[in-house]
Design an enzyme around this catalytic site. Structure first.
Site, short mmCIF file in Angstrom:
data_model
loop_
_atom_site.label_atom_id
_atom_site.label_comp_id
_atom_site.label_asym_id
_atom_site.label_seq_id
_atom_site.Cartn_x
_atom_site.Cartn_y
_atom_site.Cartn_z
CG MET A 48 -1.57 -1.15 1.26
SD MET A 48 -2.93 -1.33 2.69
CE MET A 48 -4.67 0.48 2.71
CG HIS A 49 1.17 3.69 2.16
ND1 HIS A 49 -0.40 3.72 3.01
CD2 HIS A 49 0.68 2.38 3.54
CE1 HIS A 49 -1.37 2.91 4.01
NE2 HIS A 49 0.04 2.26 4.33
CG ASP B 295 -0.18 -5.34 1.51
OD1 ASP B 295 -0.74 -4.20 2.23
OD2 ASP B 295 1.42 -5.00 1.95
#
Length: 492
Positions: free
Chosen positions: A82-83, A241
């Protein structure tokens, strides 16, 4: 005719692909690793073309190894780190390497922002505190430091979204990953376009947002040639995830906590409303089927154990480390590890935080260090659990996942530090399984996520119970652990 589902998990250090049949039998799992690039101190980048090549070759290896007819795959789901920030120009070409979640380059910008009113608006709208490595933080850095690249942006994606694009040609994202960008209205489940305008970001670069089980498209001919997949195979949007890890552990509604130790580590749970910590020590993101997830996320999980192994235990694998820690009592004879090797997110949101070995004496040896690192990572999860309890969240059942669930000794440490019974899934690739579950629901094989989880998520018979004597030792250790950061913050 058998029906198969594929789950792809694009991790930070490797991509994993799982193939499962609709009854729950896992046919195979394959993985390929790749590196994190660091051109400058504190930077963390990845070449998304290399990650796609790793994904394509892993799919091909799995199909070859199982020998199934690809036409029998009824759906493909995705999970991903992520991110991170992945940039495409109007020709749909990559502009630069992806800036991923562990990156620290935006620290000075966020420090300046923290003294302004806009910082509070970010918190109120996204339900999170801006931190380094987040999509929006990296965008703000890019706008200032690489204006030529910023002007080229047509769409700004998240890592798994680029892999999906290479699979089916669809540009888009979904709610679980979008809420981790920190430029998303987490309560309303849509892009925070007004907030973007206030900080000078053109919201037109945000991809359209969908739900996890929606079908994004089908495998293209070009992808089929690269992977061996059948053209026309449905591809679902999937999720970040951590939400997919939860789905793969059957956590789709409130009541169970997931303790995941991968590259980073996270304690997470599902809530039915956008609950958040008013001190913003945790993250609140969107989950599947209209739920939300609260997460205490540490930047330092397995990456800290990797650091110890690679720098002090050359030639030794994880099996050796597990044997070493069994020779050391709970509490490591007073040695405590503060695991902030890469700064920290929850609960301090401090990129300048640093790691500490505390209480070191002449009696300690290399085995103590191995156990102390595992204990320190788990103490970080315990800090998140304390916040959950403050918010009134039940933490009675804990499911362990990730690399930390593969070690029986580490599972016992988790049970003793968290003071809870620990359950583990029979599938060791829970994020892959979660992505496959999403694919099964999206393809119509299952009528709901509950039906899919009931069919595909199975737990081991063994439950790891906390040991009272160890729990007492860890209570005293945890009290000291919690004082290490505030006592050293000014030095950091």
């Amino acid at each position: 005719m058998p029906q198969y589902l594929m789950g792809i998990d694009l991790g930070t250090s490797s991509v994993k692909v799982l193939l499962i049949d609709s009854s729950g039998i896992i046919l195979g799992v394959r993985a390929n690793s790749y590196e994190i690039q660091s051109r400058h101190p504190g930077w963390a980048e990845q070449d998304m073309d290399l990650l796609w090549e790793a994904t394509a070759s892993t799919i091909k290896e799995l199909l070859t190894g199982t020998g199934i007819d690809p036409i029998q795959i009824k759906g493909i789901g995705l999970s991903g780190q992520m991110h991170g920030l992945v940039l495409l120009n109007r020709e749909r070409q990559l502009i630069r390497p992806a800036i991923i979640w562990i990156d620290q380059r935006s620290a000075s910008y966020l420090e300046a922002m923290s003294r302004s009113e806009i910082y509070r608006q970010f918190q109120e709208i996204t339900l999170n505190t801006p931190g380094t490595g987040f999509y929006v933080s990296s965008l703000l850095w890019l706008k200032e430091q690489e204006p030529e690249n910023y002007r080229k942006i047509w769409k700004a994606l998240l890592p798994k979204d680029y892999i999906r694009y290479r699979l089916c040609g669809k540009i888009g994202t979904e709610e679980t990953d979008a809420s981790g960008t920190l430029i998303f209205d987490t309560s309303k489940r849509l892009w925070a376009r007004d907030l973007a305008e206030r900080v000078g970001i053109d919201s037109q670069i945000f991809p359209d947002c969908y739900t996890s089980c929606e079908t994004a498209g089908t495998v293209t001919l070009q992808c089929a040639r690269a992977t061996g997949l059948a053209p026309g195979t449905p591809v679902m949007f999937g999720g970040g995830d951590q939400p997919m890890q939860a789905v793969g552990n059957g956590i789709i509604s409130p009541g169970t906590v997931c303790a995941n130790i991968g590259t980073g580590s996270q304690l997470s749970c599902v809530v039915d409303r956008p609950l958040f910590d008013k001190a913003y020590r945790t993250n609140t993101f969107c989950h599947v089927q209209g739920m939300w997830t609260i997460m205490g996320a540490s930047l330092n999980g397995g990456i800290a154990l990797n650091w110890l192994r690679d720098n002090f235990f050359q030639g030794n694998g994880y099996a050796s480390l597990n044997r070493y820690i069994d020779d050391v009592p709970a509490g490591s004879d007073g040695l405590i590890f503060l695991p902030y090797l890469a700064g920290e997110r929850s609960p301090h949101m401090d990129s300048k935080a640093r790691a500490i070995f505390f209480g070191l004496t002449l009696r300690h040896n290399y085995k103590h260090f191995a156990r102390a690192v595992m204990e320190g990572i788990t103490f970080s999860l315990r800090e998140a659990m304390e916040i959950f309890l403050e918010l009134g969240i039940s933490c009675e059942k804990v499911v362990a996942s990730g690399g930390g669930a593969k070690s029986r000794s580490w599972l016992q440490i988790q049970a003793d530090i968290l003071g809870k019974e620990i359950y583990t899934s029979r599938c060791t690739q829970e994020a892959c399984l979660g992505a496959a579950i999403i694919a099964g629901v999206g393809a119509g094989i299952y009528s709901s996520l509950k039906e899919a989880c009931d069919q595909l998520v199975l737990f081991k018979d063994e439950i790891v119970y906390p040991q009272d004597k160890n729990c007492q030792v860890y209570e005293e250790q945890f009290r000291k652990y919690r004082q290490l950061y505030p006592c050293n913050r000014s030095l950091f």
